[in-house]
Scaffold this active site. Structure first.
Site, PDB file in Angstrom:
ATOM      1  N   GLU A 294       0.945  -1.156  -0.136  1.00 50.67           N
ATOM      2  CA  GLU A 294       0.092  -0.081  -0.043  1.00 50.67           C
ATOM      3  C   GLU A 294       0.535   1.378   0.115  1.00 50.67           C
ATOM      4  O   GLU A 294       0.405   2.321   0.670  1.00 50.67           O
ATOM      5  CB  GLU A 294      -0.970  -0.217   1.173  1.00 50.67           C
ATOM      6  CG  GLU A 294      -0.287   0.141   2.786  1.00 50.67           C
ATOM      7  CD  GLU A 294       0.133  -1.292   3.161  1.00 50.67           C
ATOM      8  OE1 GLU A 294       0.312  -2.258   2.486  1.00 50.67           O
ATOM      9  OE2 GLU A 294       0.283  -1.397   4.379  1.00 50.67           O
ATOM     10  N   HIS A 318      -8.157  -3.996  -1.239  1.00 48.66           N
ATOM     11  CA  HIS A 318      -7.352  -4.059  -0.004  1.00 48.66           C
ATOM     12  C   HIS A 318      -6.373  -3.110   0.093  1.00 48.66           C
ATOM     13  O   HIS A 318      -6.346  -2.358   1.135  1.00 48.66           O
ATOM     14  CB  HIS A 318      -6.746  -5.503   0.260  1.00 48.66           C
ATOM     15  CG  HIS A 318      -5.879  -5.628   1.435  1.00 48.66           C
ATOM     16  ND1 HIS A 318      -6.230  -6.548   2.627  1.00 48.66           N
ATOM     17  CD2 HIS A 318      -4.726  -5.334   1.679  1.00 48.66           C
ATOM     18  CE1 HIS A 318      -5.484  -6.469   3.443  1.00 48.66           C
ATOM     19  NE2 HIS A 318      -4.326  -5.960   2.701  1.00 48.66           N
ATOM     20  N   GLU A 319      -5.507  -2.844  -0.920  1.00 46.93           N
ATOM     21  CA  GLU A 319      -4.566  -1.861  -0.750  1.00 46.93           C
ATOM     22  C   GLU A 319      -5.016  -0.416  -0.601  1.00 46.93           C
ATOM     23  O   GLU A 319      -4.745   0.446   0.022  1.00 46.93           O
ATOM     24  CB  GLU A 319      -3.446  -2.372  -2.118  1.00 46.93           C
ATOM     25  CG  GLU A 319      -2.817  -3.227  -1.938  1.00 46.93           C
ATOM     26  CD  GLU A 319      -2.213  -3.960  -0.887  1.00 46.93           C
ATOM     27  OE1 GLU A 319      -1.870  -3.230   0.410  1.00 46.93           O
ATOM     28  OE2 GLU A 319      -2.204  -5.293  -0.718  1.00 46.93           O
ATOM     29  N   HIS A 322      -6.212   0.299   2.780  1.00 48.53           N
ATOM     30  CA  HIS A 322      -4.944   0.886   3.384  1.00 48.53           C
ATOM     31  C   HIS A 322      -4.950   2.214   3.487  1.00 48.53           C
ATOM     32  O   HIS A 322      -4.185   2.983   4.368  1.00 48.53           O
ATOM     33  CB  HIS A 322      -3.565   0.100   3.143  1.00 48.53           C
ATOM     34  CG  HIS A 322      -3.321  -1.157   3.682  1.00 48.53           C
ATOM     35  ND1 HIS A 322      -3.392  -1.255   5.016  1.00 48.53           N
ATOM     36  CD2 HIS A 322      -3.243  -2.371   2.990  1.00 48.53           C
ATOM     37  CE1 HIS A 322      -2.958  -2.491   5.437  1.00 48.53           C
ATOM     38  NE2 HIS A 322      -2.888  -3.322   4.274  1.00 48.53           N
ATOM     39  N   GLU A 341      -3.760  -4.503   9.342  1.00 42.79           N
ATOM     40  CA  GLU A 341      -4.503  -5.331   8.483  1.00 42.79           C
ATOM     41  C   GLU A 341      -5.873  -5.834   8.695  1.00 42.79           C
ATOM     42  O   GLU A 341      -6.619  -6.066   7.772  1.00 42.79           O
ATOM     43  CB  GLU A 341      -3.360  -6.739   8.364  1.00 42.79           C
ATOM     44  CG  GLU A 341      -1.892  -6.228   7.763  1.00 42.79           C
ATOM     45  CD  GLU A 341      -1.910  -5.667   6.509  1.00 42.79           C
ATOM     46  OE1 GLU A 341      -3.055  -5.819   5.669  1.00 42.79           O
ATOM     47  OE2 GLU A 341      -0.943  -5.054   5.993  1.00 42.79           O
ATOM     48  N   ASP A 397       8.661  -9.743  10.803  1.00 41.86           N
ATOM     49  CA  ASP A 397       7.863 -10.563   9.727  1.00 41.86           C
ATOM     50  C   ASP A 397       7.623 -11.891  10.344  1.00 41.86           C
ATOM     51  O   ASP A 397       6.707 -12.528   9.920  1.00 41.86           O
ATOM     52  CB  ASP A 397       9.245 -10.897   8.660  1.00 41.86           C
ATOM     53  CG  ASP A 397       8.662 -11.018   7.445  1.00 41.86           C
ATOM     54  OD1 ASP A 397       7.776 -10.424   7.006  1.00 41.86           O
ATOM     55  OD2 ASP A 397       9.000 -12.114   6.645  1.00 41.86           O
ATOM     56  N   TYR A 405      -4.712 -10.466  10.063  1.00 43.32           N
ATOM     57  CA  TYR A 405      -5.690 -10.243   8.827  1.00 43.32           C
ATOM     58  C   TYR A 405      -7.025 -10.864   9.249  1.00 43.32           C
ATOM     59  O   TYR A 405      -8.091 -10.199   9.313  1.00 43.32           O
ATOM     60  CB  TYR A 405      -5.456 -10.853   7.415  1.00 43.32           C
ATOM     61  CG  TYR A 405      -3.985 -10.278   6.647  1.00 43.32           C
ATOM     62  CD1 TYR A 405      -2.793 -10.525   7.430  1.00 43.32           C
ATOM     63  CD2 TYR A 405      -4.087  -9.475   5.874  1.00 43.32           C
ATOM     64  CE1 TYR A 405      -1.694  -9.926   6.809  1.00 43.32           C
ATOM     65  CE2 TYR A 405      -2.867  -8.649   5.348  1.00 43.32           C
ATOM     66  CZ  TYR A 405      -1.835  -9.049   5.681  1.00 43.32           C
ATOM     67  OH  TYR A 405      -0.614  -8.468   5.104  1.00 43.32           O
TER      68      TYR A 405
HETATM   69  N1  BES Z   1       1.134  -4.276   3.850  1.00 47.04           N
HETATM   70  C1  BES Z   1       0.745  -5.832   3.317  1.00 47.04           C
HETATM   71  C2  BES Z   1       2.098  -6.345   2.704  1.00 47.04           C
HETATM   72  C3  BES Z   1       3.130  -6.610   4.077  1.00 47.04           C
HETATM   73  C4  BES Z   1       2.760  -7.049   4.992  1.00 47.04           C
HETATM   74  C5  BES Z   1       4.514  -6.512   3.512  1.00 47.04           C
HETATM   75  C6  BES Z   1       3.750  -6.996   6.004  1.00 47.04           C
HETATM   76  C7  BES Z   1       5.291  -6.363   4.623  1.00 47.04           C
HETATM   77  C8  BES Z   1       5.151  -6.897   5.575  1.00 47.04           C
HETATM   78  C9  BES Z   1      -0.444  -5.598   1.979  1.00 47.04           C
HETATM   79  O1  BES Z   1      -1.413  -4.614   2.411  1.00 47.04           O
HETATM   80  C10 BES Z   1      -0.965  -6.984   2.057  1.00 47.04           C
HETATM   81  O2  BES Z   1      -1.688  -7.226   3.071  1.00 47.04           O
HETATM   82  N2  BES Z   1      -0.768  -7.811   0.942  1.00 47.04           N
HETATM   83  C11 BES Z   1      -1.611  -8.924   0.898  1.00 47.04           C
HETATM   84  C12 BES Z   1      -2.748  -8.925   0.114  1.00 47.04           C
HETATM   85  C13 BES Z   1      -4.090  -9.053   0.562  1.00 47.04           C
HETATM   86  C14 BES Z   1      -5.143  -8.629  -0.376  1.00 47.04           C
HETATM   87  C15 BES Z   1      -4.332  -9.870   1.849  1.00 47.04           C
HETATM   88  C16 BES Z   1      -0.533  -9.980   0.121  1.00 47.04           C
HETATM   89  O3  BES Z   1       0.556  -9.326  -0.223  1.00 47.04           O
HETATM   90  O4  BES Z   1      -0.969 -11.116   0.067  1.00 47.04           O
HETATM   91 ZN    ZN Z   2      -2.704  -5.316   3.756  1.00 42.85          ZN
END
Ligand code: BES
Ligand code: ZN
Length: 625
Positions: A294, A318-319, A322, A341, A397, A405
């Protein structure tokens, strides 16, 4: 001064020794600033109480031949009479630090695993600007350098960054904490035939000089700093929306994201004005390790959501969501990640309901429920299945699981059901507008929720069992139950098939991809290889263009050792770097003695296409053997 020095040593040692002394940081700050304990970010070396960043001015050059970014970060900060400034760095070579024209002393402290090195700069108590001249290392984890062959056009190299959670420090020296926000400007020099884009006001065309200027006038946390460089074109989609992609991907991308402006309007109707000006997307090369990121004004997205029928655009919802939950109101620390999330999954679902209808939204909720059950089980209902995490001394991480989520989503859904949608929506509107551009801890949110919503609804608080949701492992029994006619139909067809009905006679007319995902997930464990062949022949799963369906099918194929899908799986693993898809496939192979060698071989060949964060995850599967 001496006391402070010992204190930083404590912090450093804490990380080396499993962390008890890290509490020093918490306690000291409490005494000094009366700051709530939960707001202390254990993943940054910054001491904002002493000196806190207020602006970043970046002058950098992107060098594809050396695979480094080099230049100057000019950092403006509020100095609370401190004679030192702490910044976060990871793998950076610090050439010099200046205050005006004068070089000043600095110490680059010892590197701590995953945290990087504290950069301590000696300043005067009235200093409020420093210039750090630096160069990134060739293996900076935030940077993925792609050769021309790894792009879709095959003619120019590509670079993109991924700063969340704590990787910004590997390409910009800064205070890399979600609780510290600053606007920024940047001047970026790239090879003349390439375009540069950032999480900022962006160009829509290449220029001849290869020099691009950027401005982000709203304060953002460092994890939202972003840069992409490549052979990139732009196409407008609406008055405030558009898409960037490599030229060969542009038309497909624009068709797929046709509804972007509609989504933006729907989002605003739900939770108030969009505060960032434009909302554009960039479709990155397939090695991008996430579905989406995002980055403000410019969401980074994987090309794996281009299905040709707009079916996977919930990721964009989703993005986009954010832009409120996360970018406007931000988790104070990575322990509060669910605030980013969980709210975003909830908001995403509401956008999808608004734009595509209730049935789609319900199916997405149920898929989220299935993911949640699987994740809880996979994590053994450990403490990491609480919403409020404790990531002290660990790589953030590790906490970025689907608990934040999906459990987050269901908790918020429960509040909605308990107080009624109208009251909940009014509350959320107020929350996003009162707390904009602020960092919020779980405890801040819970207090705000009580005062502004729950106290007005007698009995609501008891019903919710908030402490169970937030501070206990597992899934409370009052989790909302979602029912979907469309999924029930799928289940009926599975029963028929398992009872001997031919696959081609099943009633699958107009099924959505969510129904297909449900179908594959629900196929009984006893489905045989010959039944899989029959299904494949009737429904072409191995050759589907929908990557969510393909992924479910490949997971089943690995589980059942359905070999006809293996060439496709190998192709998929070698062409896609999205962690959510590739990691579970490798994990499944690694856990099966009959397939571990296949997994190892493919991984060895594909690894150079993967981003650091994907490699970091997958390495653990094969090294434990
Ligand atoms: N912000 C996240 C991606 C992220 C989270 C990167 C933690 C690094 C550390 C992004 O918004 C996200 O949640 N992406 C998901 C997609 C979503 C539809 C659940 C993905 O990348 O799968
Ligand atoms: Zn996200």
């Amino acid at each position: 001064m001496v006391r402070h020095f010992t204190f930083i040593i404590f912090v450093v040692l804490g990380f080396l020794q499993g962390c008890a002394p890290v509490e020093e940081k918490t306690e000291e700050m409490d005494k000094e600033e009366e700051k709530p304990v939960e707001k202390v970010d254990q993943h940054s070396f910054a001491i904002p109480e002493e000196a806190v960043m207020t602006f970043l001015d970046l002058y950098i050059e992107v060098d594809f031949s050396e695979k480094v970014i080099k230049g100057t970060a000019k950092i403006t900060f509020e100095n609370h009479s401190s004679n030192r400034l702490f910044l976060d760095t990871k793998g950076l070579f610090i050439e010099s630090v200046k205050v005006g024209d004068r070089e000043v002393k600095f110490t680059l402290h010892e590197e701590i695993p995953f945290m990087g090195s504290a950069l301590e700069i000696e300043i005067d108590t009235f200093t409020n600007v420093v210039e750090v001249n630096y160069k990134t290392s060739a293996d900076a984890p935030a940077l993925q350098w792609l050769s021309a062959a790894q792009t879709s056009g095959k003619r120019h190299p590509f670079l993109f960054t991924q700063s969340q959670a704590i990787l910004a420090r590997s390409w910009v020296p800064c205070q890399d904490s979600p609780g510290i926000r600053f606007p920024y400007s940047a001047t970026v020099t790239v090879p003349k035939n390439l375009m540069a884009l950032m999480s900022a006001e962006n160009p829509q065309e290449k220029n001849d000089s290869g020099i691009y200027h950027f401005k982000m006038s709203k304060p953002i946390p460092a994890y939202l700093l972003a840069l992409a460089v490549g052979d990139i074109d732009f196409k407008s989609l609406g008055s405030r929306t558009g898409v960037y992609a490599e030229p060969s991907m542009l038309k497909k991308s624009a068709d797929e994201f046709e509804d972007l402006e509609k989504m933006l309007t729907a989002a605003e109707k739900l939770y108030g004005p969009y505060k960032w000006g434009r909302y554009d997307l960039i479709v990155l090369p397939p090695s991008f390790p996430f579905g989406g990121m995002e980055n403000p004004r410019l969401t980074f997205a994987t090309p794996t959501i281009i299905a040709g029928d707009k079916s996977l655009t919930s990721l964009v919802a989703h993005e986009l969501a954010h832009s409120w939950s996360g970018n406007l109101v931000t988790n104070a620390t990575w322990d509060d990640f669910w605030l980013n999330e969980g709210f975003t999954v909830y908001f995403e679902n509401r956008i999808m309901e608004e734009v595509y209808g209730k049935e789609i939204a319900k199916m997405l909720s149920l898929i989220s429920y299935q993911d949640l059950q699987a994740e809880m089980e996979g994590m053994n209902y450990s403490e990491d299945t609480r919403l409020k995490l404790n990531l002290k001394g660990r790589d953030p991480d590790d906490g970025m699981t689907s608990i934040a989520y999906d459990k987050g989503y269901y908790f918020l859904k429960l509040i909605e059901e308990t107080v009624g949608r109208e009251n909940w929506d009014a509350f959320l509107n107020q929350y996003f507008s009162e707390k904009e551009f602020q960092a919020i801890s779980t405890e801040d949110f819970l207090a705000y929720l009580k005062e502004n919503l729950l106290d007005k609804h007698p009995g609501a608080e008891e019903k919710l069992k908030i402490n169970k949701w937030v501070y206990s492992a597992g899934l409370p029994e009052n989790c909302p139950v979602i029912q979907s006619d469309k999924f029930e139909k799928v289940e009926m067809e599975i029963v028929k098939f398992m009872d001997g009905e031919k696959a081609r006679n099943l009633n699958t007319n107009k099924w959505t991809y969510q129904q297909w995902v449900h179908f594959i997930r629900k196929l009984s464990d006893s489905v045989s290889i010959s039944q899989m062949s029959e299904l494949d022949l009737a429904f072409h799963f191995t050759n589907t263009g929908n990557n969510e369906v393909l992924f479910e099918w490949l997971m089943l194929a690995v589980k059942k050792e359905y070999k006809p899908a293996y060439p496709k799986m190998e192709y998929f693993l070698k062409s896609v770097g999205r962690r959510k898809f590739i990691a579970p496939l490798y994990k499944a192979m690694a856990e099966n003695p009959a397939q571990i060698n296949l997994g190892k071989r493919i991984y060895k060949q594909a690894k150079s296409n993967y981003h650091f964060v994907a490699v970091n995850t997958i390495d653990t599967y094969f090294s434990e053997q």
